[in-house]
Design a protein around this motif. Structure first.
Motif, PDB file in Angstrom:
ATOM      1  N   LEU A  26      13.172  24.209 -54.130  1.00  0.00           N
ATOM      2  CA  LEU A  26      13.374  23.367 -55.297  1.00  0.00           C
ATOM      3  C   LEU A  26      12.045  22.785 -55.765  1.00  0.00           C
ATOM      4  O   LEU A  26      11.268  22.264 -54.974  1.00  0.00           O
ATOM      5  CB  LEU A  26      14.344  22.231 -54.955  1.00  0.00           C
ATOM      6  CG  LEU A  26      14.623  21.223 -56.053  1.00  0.00           C
ATOM      7  CD1 LEU A  26      15.352  21.891 -57.213  1.00  0.00           C
ATOM      8  CD2 LEU A  26      15.458  20.071 -55.505  1.00  0.00           C
TER       9      LEU A  26
ATOM     10  N   GLU B 207      10.245  19.966 -57.987  1.00  0.00           N
ATOM     11  CA  GLU B 207      10.455  18.687 -58.663  1.00  0.00           C
ATOM     12  C   GLU B 207       9.558  18.548 -59.886  1.00  0.00           C
ATOM     13  O   GLU B 207       9.968  18.011 -60.902  1.00  0.00           O
ATOM     14  CB  GLU B 207      10.214  17.529 -57.692  1.00  0.00           C
ATOM     15  CG  GLU B 207      11.276  17.444 -56.603  1.00  0.00           C
ATOM     16  CD  GLU B 207      11.063  16.259 -55.681  1.00  0.00           C
ATOM     17  OE1 GLU B 207      10.382  15.289 -56.076  1.00  0.00           O
ATOM     18  OE2 GLU B 207      11.604  16.304 -54.569  1.00  0.00           O
TER      19      GLU B 207
ATOM     20  N   ASN C 242      11.762  17.875 -63.125  1.00  0.00           N
ATOM     21  CA  ASN C 242      13.043  18.562 -63.311  1.00  0.00           C
ATOM     22  C   ASN C 242      14.183  17.575 -63.111  1.00  0.00           C
ATOM     23  O   ASN C 242      14.124  16.710 -62.241  1.00  0.00           O
ATOM     24  CB  ASN C 242      13.194  19.717 -62.306  1.00  0.00           C
ATOM     25  CG  ASN C 242      12.629  21.009 -62.837  1.00  0.00           C
ATOM     26  OD1 ASN C 242      12.678  21.266 -64.031  1.00  0.00           O
ATOM     27  ND2 ASN C 242      12.097  21.831 -61.952  1.00  0.00           N
TER      28      ASN C 242
ATOM     29  N   LEU D 293      18.135  17.358 -62.036  1.00  0.00           N
ATOM     30  CA  LEU D 293      19.129  18.157 -61.316  1.00  0.00           C
ATOM     31  C   LEU D 293      20.482  17.921 -61.972  1.00  0.00           C
ATOM     32  O   LEU D 293      21.042  16.829 -61.901  1.00  0.00           O
ATOM     33  CB  LEU D 293      19.154  17.785 -59.841  1.00  0.00           C
ATOM     34  CG  LEU D 293      17.936  18.241 -59.051  1.00  0.00           C
ATOM     35  CD1 LEU D 293      18.010  17.760 -57.617  1.00  0.00           C
ATOM     36  CD2 LEU D 293      17.793  19.750 -59.098  1.00  0.00           C
TER      37      LEU D 293
ATOM     38  N   LEU E 260      23.481  22.883 -58.289  1.00  0.00           N
ATOM     39  CA  LEU E 260      22.493  22.043 -58.959  1.00  0.00           C
ATOM     40  C   LEU E 260      21.480  22.917 -59.675  1.00  0.00           C
ATOM     41  O   LEU E 260      20.884  23.821 -59.086  1.00  0.00           O
ATOM     42  CB  LEU E 260      21.800  21.137 -57.938  1.00  0.00           C
ATOM     43  CG  LEU E 260      22.718  20.104 -57.298  1.00  0.00           C
ATOM     44  CD1 LEU E 260      21.981  19.333 -56.224  1.00  0.00           C
ATOM     45  CD2 LEU E 260      23.286  19.166 -58.350  1.00  0.00           C
TER      46      LEU E 260
ATOM     47  N   PRO F 234      17.973  22.862 -61.736  1.00  0.00           N
ATOM     48  CA  PRO F 234      16.801  22.090 -62.139  1.00  0.00           C
ATOM     49  C   PRO F 234      16.417  22.454 -63.576  1.00  0.00           C
ATOM     50  O   PRO F 234      16.217  23.623 -63.885  1.00  0.00           O
ATOM     51  CB  PRO F 234      15.706  22.519 -61.168  1.00  0.00           C
ATOM     52  CG  PRO F 234      16.317  23.522 -60.256  1.00  0.00           C
ATOM     53  CD  PRO F 234      17.657  23.886 -60.763  1.00  0.00           C
TER      54      PRO F 234
ATOM     55  N   GLN G 209      22.517  13.722 -64.690  1.00  0.00           N
ATOM     56  CA  GLN G 209      21.508  13.957 -63.654  1.00  0.00           C
ATOM     57  C   GLN G 209      21.963  13.349 -62.338  1.00  0.00           C
ATOM     58  O   GLN G 209      22.434  12.219 -62.292  1.00  0.00           O
ATOM     59  CB  GLN G 209      20.179  13.348 -64.075  1.00  0.00           C
ATOM     60  CG  GLN G 209      19.108  13.500 -63.032  1.00  0.00           C
ATOM     61  CD  GLN G 209      17.768  12.962 -63.512  1.00  0.00           C
ATOM     62  OE1 GLN G 209      17.520  12.836 -64.690  1.00  0.00           O
ATOM     63  NE2 GLN G 209      16.907  12.645 -62.573  1.00  0.00           N
TER      64      GLN G 209
ATOM     65  N   SER H 261      25.234  20.393 -51.239  1.00  0.00           N
ATOM     66  CA  SER H 261      23.867  20.468 -51.774  1.00  0.00           C
ATOM     67  C   SER H 261      22.893  19.687 -50.900  1.00  0.00           C
ATOM     68  O   SER H 261      23.283  18.867 -50.068  1.00  0.00           O
ATOM     69  CB  SER H 261      23.829  19.905 -53.196  1.00  0.00           C
ATOM     70  OG  SER H 261      23.865  18.488 -53.168  1.00  0.00           O
TER      71      SER H 261
END
Length: 176
Positions: free
Chosen positions: A54, A56, A105, A107, A115, A117, A129, A159
């Motif tokens: 992921l 960010e 990003n 989510l 999820l 991004p 979000q 998640s």
């Protein structure tokens, strides 16, 4: 009318390309069957969501990603052009109220509870979000097809955010 550029497809990408070219004085024709992917697309603008973990900060992760993938289109475009394109989109789509930027990003949950991004999202979606430990209630009306609140809640609960997601189905006396 003489066409200089033919755009095939009326989704977000095709329409954005056509508008940008038309603004530059190019004679553009768009051909599509129906409304393109607009009805199926999530309405978000995504830059770099996973690389493979992921992401960010998509803009911050871009240099490393491009270094590892020099043939990727992002390597050809570069961060300043991406920023410029995003600012242009926000100006053109101002009435739609897009929020976000390339440095963070958001989510957002998909219809299956995954999820996603996203760098930019319309106001109506940006409010969805999710963050670590958030509590989420997925509600549905019993009898409606093609929406599975228990699956959405299970996926959100699984998640990496440690969400507390629950599902409820409501009865409706009317015809679903």
């Amino acid at each position: 009318m003489k066409t200089e550029v033919l755009v095939i497809g009326a989704g977000t990408s095709g329409l954005s390309a056509a508008v940008r070219l038309a603004e530059a004085g190019v004679k553009v024709t768009v051909i599509a069957s129906g409304a393109g992917s607009l009805g199926l697309a999530p309405a978000t603008i995504d830059l770099l969501g996973y690389a493979p973990q992921l992401v960010e900060d998509p803009l911050g992760a871009l240099a490393s990603f491009v270094g590892e993938h020099p043939e990727h289109p992002y390597a050809l475009v570069g961060p300043e052009r991406l920023r410029s394109a995003l600012q242009w989109f926000q100006t053109v789509a101002a009435e739609l109220g897009y929020q976000g930027d390339l440095e963070r990003n958001r989510l957002l949950p998909t219809a299956l509870g995954v999820l996603r991004p996203s760098a930019l999202a319309p106001d109506s979606m940006a409010a969805g979000q999710l963050g670590p430990g958030d509590r989420v209630l997925i509600a549905s009306i019993r009898g409606f097809r093609d929406f599975y609140p228990q699956l959405v809640a299970a996926n959100l609960s699984a998640s990496e955010l440690g969400l507390d997601a629950r599902a409820v189905e409501l009865d409706w006396r009317g015809d679903p």
